[in-house]
Design a protein around this motif. Structure first.
Motif, PDB file in Angstrom:
ATOM      1  N   THR A 184     -19.620 -27.065   3.387  1.00 38.77           N
ATOM      2  CA  THR A 184     -20.027 -25.669   3.243  1.00 38.77           C
ATOM      3  C   THR A 184     -21.351 -25.526   2.499  1.00 38.77           C
ATOM      4  O   THR A 184     -22.023 -24.499   2.618  1.00 38.77           O
ATOM      5  CB  THR A 184     -18.952 -24.887   2.479  1.00 38.77           C
ATOM      6  OG1 THR A 184     -18.617 -25.607   1.279  1.00 38.77           O
ATOM      7  CG2 THR A 184     -17.694 -24.713   3.326  1.00 38.77           C
ATOM      8  N   ASN A 185     -21.720 -26.550   1.725  1.00 40.96           N
ATOM      9  CA  ASN A 185     -22.918 -26.445   0.884  1.00 40.96           C
ATOM     10  C   ASN A 185     -23.848 -27.644   0.934  1.00 40.96           C
ATOM     11  O   ASN A 185     -25.056 -27.482   0.719  1.00 40.96           O
ATOM     12  CB  ASN A 185     -22.523 -26.230  -0.580  1.00 40.96           C
ATOM     13  CG  ASN A 185     -21.811 -24.935  -0.830  1.00 40.96           C
ATOM     14  OD1 ASN A 185     -20.607 -24.833  -0.615  1.00 40.96           O
ATOM     15  ND2 ASN A 185     -22.550 -23.921  -1.280  1.00 40.96           N
ATOM     16  N   LEU A 186     -23.314 -28.833   1.182  1.00 43.51           N
ATOM     17  CA  LEU A 186     -24.119 -30.039   0.940  1.00 43.51           C
ATOM     18  C   LEU A 186     -24.306 -30.937   2.151  1.00 43.51           C
ATOM     19  O   LEU A 186     -24.657 -32.106   1.992  1.00 43.51           O
ATOM     20  CB  LEU A 186     -23.505 -30.841  -0.221  1.00 43.51           C
ATOM     21  CG  LEU A 186     -23.473 -30.124  -1.579  1.00 43.51           C
ATOM     22  CD1 LEU A 186     -22.835 -31.007  -2.638  1.00 43.51           C
ATOM     23  CD2 LEU A 186     -24.869 -29.701  -2.011  1.00 43.51           C
ATOM     24  N   TYR A 187     -24.070 -30.410   3.356  1.00 44.70           N
ATOM     25  CA  TYR A 187     -24.342 -31.220   4.549  1.00 44.70           C
ATOM     26  C   TYR A 187     -25.772 -30.953   5.022  1.00 44.70           C
ATOM     27  O   TYR A 187     -26.083 -29.903   5.571  1.00 44.70           O
ATOM     28  CB  TYR A 187     -23.310 -30.936   5.642  1.00 44.70           C
ATOM     29  CG  TYR A 187     -22.192 -31.941   5.607  1.00 44.70           C
ATOM     30  CD1 TYR A 187     -21.919 -32.757   6.694  1.00 44.70           C
ATOM     31  CD2 TYR A 187     -21.446 -32.115   4.450  1.00 44.70           C
ATOM     32  CE1 TYR A 187     -20.906 -33.707   6.644  1.00 44.70           C
ATOM     33  CE2 TYR A 187     -20.436 -33.053   4.380  1.00 44.70           C
ATOM     34  CZ  TYR A 187     -20.161 -33.855   5.479  1.00 44.70           C
ATOM     35  OH  TYR A 187     -19.170 -34.804   5.416  1.00 44.70           O
ATOM     36  N   TYR A 214     -24.839 -24.147  -5.374  1.00 43.67           N
ATOM     37  CA  TYR A 214     -23.512 -24.773  -5.414  1.00 43.67           C
ATOM     38  C   TYR A 214     -23.197 -25.279  -6.811  1.00 43.67           C
ATOM     39  O   TYR A 214     -24.004 -25.949  -7.455  1.00 43.67           O
ATOM     40  CB  TYR A 214     -23.446 -25.948  -4.426  1.00 43.67           C
ATOM     41  CG  TYR A 214     -22.132 -26.683  -4.511  1.00 43.67           C
ATOM     42  CD1 TYR A 214     -20.942 -26.038  -4.181  1.00 43.67           C
ATOM     43  CD2 TYR A 214     -22.071 -27.999  -4.962  1.00 43.67           C
ATOM     44  CE1 TYR A 214     -19.732 -26.697  -4.291  1.00 43.67           C
ATOM     45  CE2 TYR A 214     -20.862 -28.663  -5.065  1.00 43.67           C
ATOM     46  CZ  TYR A 214     -19.700 -28.004  -4.734  1.00 43.67           C
ATOM     47  OH  TYR A 214     -18.492 -28.647  -4.847  1.00 43.67           O
ATOM     48  N   GLU A 215     -21.992 -24.963  -7.284  1.00 46.69           N
ATOM     49  CA  GLU A 215     -21.521 -25.415  -8.589  1.00 46.69           C
ATOM     50  C   GLU A 215     -20.278 -26.288  -8.370  1.00 46.69           C
ATOM     51  O   GLU A 215     -19.223 -25.790  -7.976  1.00 46.69           O
ATOM     52  CB  GLU A 215     -21.168 -24.226  -9.484  1.00 46.69           C
ATOM     53  CG  GLU A 215     -20.490 -24.576 -10.790  1.00 46.69           C
ATOM     54  CD  GLU A 215     -21.218 -25.659 -11.561  1.00 46.69           C
ATOM     55  OE1 GLU A 215     -20.658 -26.751 -11.729  1.00 46.69           O
ATOM     56  OE2 GLU A 215     -22.356 -25.398 -11.983  1.00 46.69           O
ATOM     57  N   LEU A 220     -12.344 -24.721 -10.841  1.00 48.07           N
ATOM     58  CA  LEU A 220     -11.556 -25.811 -11.412  1.00 48.07           C
ATOM     59  C   LEU A 220     -11.440 -25.610 -12.917  1.00 48.07           C
ATOM     60  O   LEU A 220     -12.434 -25.370 -13.600  1.00 48.07           O
ATOM     61  CB  LEU A 220     -12.249 -27.142 -11.114  1.00 48.07           C
ATOM     62  CG  LEU A 220     -11.452 -28.434 -11.214  1.00 48.07           C
ATOM     63  CD1 LEU A 220     -10.267 -28.431 -10.271  1.00 48.07           C
ATOM     64  CD2 LEU A 220     -12.361 -29.626 -10.909  1.00 48.07           C
ATOM     65  N   ASP A 221     -10.215 -25.676 -13.446  1.00 41.95           N
ATOM     66  CA  ASP A 221     -10.018 -25.507 -14.881  1.00 41.95           C
ATOM     67  C   ASP A 221     -10.859 -26.520 -15.656  1.00 41.95           C
ATOM     68  O   ASP A 221     -11.038 -27.663 -15.213  1.00 41.95           O
ATOM     69  CB  ASP A 221      -8.540 -25.692 -15.241  1.00 41.95           C
ATOM     70  CG  ASP A 221      -7.675 -24.546 -14.734  1.00 41.95           C
ATOM     71  OD1 ASP A 221      -8.247 -23.494 -14.378  1.00 41.95           O
ATOM     72  OD2 ASP A 221      -6.444 -24.714 -14.667  1.00 41.95           O
TER      73      ASP A 221
END
Length: 234
Positions: A184-187, A214-215, A220-221
């Protein structure tokens, strides 16, 4: 193919630029080139021809075949001699289980190992090589599909999350180190903008905005942030 001298040159090229070269040996899917040369390691016996274009094949390594597993161990032994990286990528992505479903030998492996289905059969296969590499002081990396059978892996196993972020988040919560590389972000082989170009793209649309915003720890906790090693642009 790469000769040993080619590999030495590549590793040295990376070393002087502070880049560690990590090899990826795909298994049990994306292995048509292997099966073309060694059809006896397939479920059907072939014959096979290597692909000349990207794609996903139904023919994969027969995991009931102990000789195939030993062959892959020897391949990895050669890889370990050439590469000093602690991380060794063993793929595991885009592996259709179609042949396993109709292969009496693979079905026997499922029964003999007390597994529930073909997803767990791939887990069993990957577990073997995770333990094998761990015994050699190395760490297996696998794409997020390796989690699909919900069997435990050695703690040293690293998961690379490409089908979005859920696989990486699941792995981090299980205590595994993770490399985030969501499509979704890094391809970086996806379209960058909606305009016709004379180049081939695999698909999707990933803009520079998507990439830079993108983070990898989002959603994520905080207690699991330590398990995110970083990102990869694919």
């Amino acid at each position: 193919y790469y000769s040993e001298e080619d590999i030495k040159e590549i590793i040295e090229y990376g070393r002087v630029r502070c880049v560690k070269i990590i090899p990826e040996i795909e298994m049990p899917g994306h292995a048509l080139s292997l099966l073309a040369g060694y059809p006896q390691y397939s479920c059907t016996g072939g014959p096979f021809k290597p692909r000349c274009f990207w794609g996903v094949e139904q023919d994969i390594i027969c995991v009931h075949n102990d000789e195939a597993i030993e062959f892959l161990e020897r391949v990895l032994d050669d890889v370990l001699e050439m590469f000093d990286s602690v991380f060794i990528h063993c793929g595991g992505d885009e592996c259709p289980r179609t042949r396993w479903q109709t292969c009496p030998k693979c079905q026997k492996r499922i029964k003999d190992e007390g597994l529930k289905n073909e997803d767990q059969l791939q887990c069993w296969f990957t577990q073997h090589f995770a333990k094998y590499l761990e015994s050699k002081g190395r760490r297996l990396i696998g794409w997020d599909e390796i989690l699909s059978g919900d069997l435990p892996f050695p703690e040293s196993t690293v998961v690379m999350s490409w089908r979005g972020v859920s696989g990486g988040q699941k792995a981090a919560k299980l205590g595994h180190d993770v490399v985030m590389s969501p499509n979704t972000n890094l391809y970086l082989d996806y379209w960058q903008f909606a305009a016709p170009e004379p180049y081939e793209y695999i698909g999707g649309l990933v803009t520079a905005y998507n990439i830079y915003h993108y983070e990898p720890t989002a959603g994520l906790d905080e207690q699991y942030h330590k398990n995110i090693l970083g990102i990869q642009g694919n």
